[in-house]
Design a protein around this motif. Structure first.
Motif, PDB file in Angstrom:
ATOM      1  N   GLY A 215       0.822  -1.214   0.000  1.00  0.00           N
ATOM      2  CA  GLY A 215       0.000   0.000   0.000  1.00  0.00           C
ATOM      3  C   GLY A 215       0.850   1.255   0.000  1.00  0.00           C
ATOM      4  O   GLY A 215       0.676   2.145  -0.833  1.00  0.00           O
ATOM      5  N   GLY A 216       1.782   1.331   0.943  1.00  0.00           N
ATOM      6  CA  GLY A 216       2.660   2.498   1.009  1.00  0.00           C
ATOM      7  C   GLY A 216       3.521   2.620  -0.226  1.00  0.00           C
ATOM      8  O   GLY A 216       3.662   3.702  -0.813  1.00  0.00           O
TER       9      GLY A 216
ATOM     10  N   GLY B 150       2.699  -2.282   8.599  1.00  0.00           N
ATOM     11  CA  GLY B 150       2.347  -0.866   8.493  1.00  0.00           C
ATOM     12  C   GLY B 150       1.818  -0.552   7.104  1.00  0.00           C
ATOM     13  O   GLY B 150       1.927  -1.360   6.177  1.00  0.00           O
ATOM     14  N   THR B 151       1.239   0.631   6.946  1.00  0.00           N
ATOM     15  CA  THR B 151       0.734   1.038   5.627  1.00  0.00           C
ATOM     16  C   THR B 151       0.407   2.521   5.639  1.00  0.00           C
ATOM     17  O   THR B 151       0.507   3.194   6.673  1.00  0.00           O
ATOM     18  N   GLY B 152      -0.007   3.060   4.480  1.00  0.00           N
ATOM     19  CA  GLY B 152      -0.416   4.460   4.388  1.00  0.00           C
ATOM     20  C   GLY B 152      -1.805   4.663   4.975  1.00  0.00           C
ATOM     21  O   GLY B 152      -2.585   3.714   5.123  1.00  0.00           O
TER      22      GLY B 152
ATOM     23  N   SER C 152      -3.217   4.021  -9.663  1.00  0.00           N
ATOM     24  CA  SER C 152      -3.328   2.589  -9.368  1.00  0.00           C
ATOM     25  C   SER C 152      -2.583   2.256  -8.079  1.00  0.00           C
ATOM     26  O   SER C 152      -1.389   1.986  -8.096  1.00  0.00           O
ATOM     27  N   LEU C 153      -3.288   2.324  -6.962  1.00  0.00           N
ATOM     28  CA  LEU C 153      -2.687   2.004  -5.667  1.00  0.00           C
ATOM     29  C   LEU C 153      -2.976   0.552  -5.286  1.00  0.00           C
ATOM     30  O   LEU C 153      -3.897  -0.066  -5.819  1.00  0.00           O
ATOM     31  N   ALA C 154      -2.192   0.036  -4.348  1.00  0.00           N
ATOM     32  CA  ALA C 154      -2.459  -1.281  -3.769  1.00  0.00           C
ATOM     33  C   ALA C 154      -3.089  -1.067  -2.398  1.00  0.00           C
ATOM     34  O   ALA C 154      -2.875  -0.027  -1.766  1.00  0.00           O
ATOM     35  N   ASP C 155      -3.876  -2.027  -1.918  1.00  0.00           N
ATOM     36  CA  ASP C 155      -4.453  -1.878  -0.579  1.00  0.00           C
ATOM     37  C   ASP C 155      -3.608  -2.649   0.428  1.00  0.00           C
ATOM     38  O   ASP C 155      -2.511  -3.122   0.119  1.00  0.00           O
TER      39      ASP C 155
END
Length: 485
Positions: free
Chosen positions: A177-178, A229-231, A274-277
């Motif tokens: 995601g980040g 962790g992630t955004g 195009s983001l990832a989750d």
């Protein structure tokens, strides 16, 4: 399974929630603002921040034994912050955060350097903008060449915080995601593009290892498990519990629409980022430049005291605003790509020239603009069965009355909560369960969903679609082919 914590380090504060690992029930909470120097500088927030500020507020938020008994921690943090480190792991300069208008020229530079918008969309699923890490690196190389030359490691805010919590180990990690927001990692291929780092920074740099959604980044010396962790966007999606068939519409000054999808979408026009989750799926995002700023402008024009008063006025009108149609492109627009245009008010007749019809047209125009963004995703095969509506404006009666019929789907308005922190805690519970063999590493724990109002279009659907068609007709007459060009 015990208790876990989620930590959200936003641009202004740190918030921590401690949750039951099995149900997600919030047991305890902590909060502390970041100690910011010069926070009242022009533009409200500084563009450069010493990351130690994030650690100081983290320590304060966790005070009073808040984390006692916690077995795992997840970290969510502001996106687009880049922390440049030297070979020894020290910060070369303060972290570069936020929208950072300084980097607008650098964004245009980078787009040209790779051969245009399509080349970037193809390479990493997004076109550089001022906020993105890749663009900030270009700015750094051009404006602070000595700092750029000393930069040998690149981390984002959540990567840096995870690394600090783990005692600054040799291994540095991030999550899909980040990484997907950096401009140098592709959600479609699942890999970095080091050549784009070099294009921006002028040389290669070490990048954190991208680990799986349920993998642990490591364990602290005290035995506390730290998840990937992630955004903040990805953490909030995880905290809300959105899945396949769900979209999220965020109402800020500008608007954004994102949905869970099974594959990365490469969009040559650059309208889709195009983001990832945070679960192994994808989060295509479409943004509009004009959402709540449309309402604020309308309120000022007709002298409404606030957005609540504007909503009350709008409720005195009827769907279709007596023929008034507002194209809300007040700041130009990204979706459709009309950067230099202005807003339009069409359908003025003597009987429509009343404050309540203008107020209603502002709400309908804003929501139709977001419906256009939703249609960009639907047009690429993204299924949208229900729509989560976020932001303070989602509570306004005029928004809730019009949104389901204009969007053509069930609308869910979650109660305000710290969804990014809750999502970080859910990720921590997942990593803990996966490490103990009690949870499937491919499926996040089933936590109770967000408490919410559910609004169905019902009998209003046909009326809403007629209003939407009226809007589309005006848009096509005013900006023919805007969505095809």
């Amino acid at each position: 399974m015990g208790i876990v914590a989620g930590l959200d380090s936003s641009p202004d504060f740190t918030r921590i929630v401690v949750c039951d690992a099995d149900t997600g029930a919030v047991l305890r909470q902590g909060y502390a603002p970041h100690p910011m120097e010069g926070a009242e500088s022009a533009g409200g927030r500084p563009s450069d921040v010493d990351p130690q500020a994030w650690l100081l507020s983290l320590g304060e938020a966790a005070g009073g034994g808040l984390l006692e008994g916690v077995q795992a921690i997840g970290v969510s943090s502001q996106q687009n912050a880049v922390v440049p480190l030297d070979a020894q792991g020290n910060t070369v300069r303060p972290a570069m955060v936020g929208g950072d208008k300084r980097a607008q020229v650098a964004a245009a530079d980078l787009i040209d350097a790779l051969g245009g918008r399509e080349a970037w969309a193809q390479a990493v699923g997004c076109v550089p903008q001022a906020a993105q890490p890749v663009t900030k690196l270009r700015w750094l190389a051009k404006n602070e060449p000595d700092a750029a030359a000393r930069t040998s490691v690149l981390l984002q805010a959540h990567d840096w915080l995870v690394w600090q919590l783990l005692g600054r180990p040799v291994r540095r990690t991030t999550d899909r995601g980040g990484a997907s927001g950096t401009g140098y990692w592709s959600a479609a291929t699942g890999g970095y593009r080091p050549d784009l780092v070099e294009l921006a920074l002028g040389h290669q740099a070490m990048l954190p290892e991208v680990i799986g959604p349920s993998e642990a980044a490591g364990t602290t010396p005290e035995g506390l498990l730290i998840s990937a962790g992630t955004g903040e966007t990805m953490a909030a999606a995880l905290g809300l519990g959105i899945g396949h068939g769900d979209a999220v519409v965020s109402l800020g000054a500008s608007g954004s629409v994102m949905a869970v999808h099974h594959e990365a979408l490469v969009d040559q026009s650059g309208m889709i980022t195009s983001l990832a989750d945070a679960t192994g799926m994808h989060l295509p995002v479409v943004t509009t430049l004009n959402a709540v700023r449309t309402l604020r402008g309308a309120a000022e024009l007709i002298g409404a005291a606030d957005l609540e008063a504007l909503s009350d006025l709008a409720m005195k009108s009827t769907p279709g605003s007596h023929g008034l149609v507002m194209l809300p492109y007040l700041e130009g627009e990204r979706t459709p790509n009309l950067p230099h245009t202005a807003g339009t008010l069409a359908g003025l007749r003597r009987e429509s020239m009343k404050p309540e019809h203008f107020a209603r047209a502002a709400f309908e125009g804003m929501l139709c603009g977001l419906a256009d963004a939703l249609d960009v995703l639907r047009g690429r095969g993204v299924e949208v069965r229900r729509i989560f509506l976020l932001g303070a404006a989602a509570e306004l009666p005029a928004v809730q009355a019009a949104a389901p019929a204009l969007f053509g789907a069930q609308v869910v308005v979650p109660q305000p909560a710290d969804y990014a922190a809750i999502g970080a805690a859910r990720q921590a519970a997942w990593a803990l369960g996966a490490s103990q063999g009690t949870l499937d590493p491919r499926t996040p724990p089933a936590w109770q969903g967000a408490a919410a109002q559910v609004l169905d279009p019902g009998e209003e659907l046909a009326v809403g679609q007629a209003v939407r068609q009226q809007y589309v007709s005006v848009r096509e007459q005013t900006h023919p082919g805007a969505f095809r060009g």
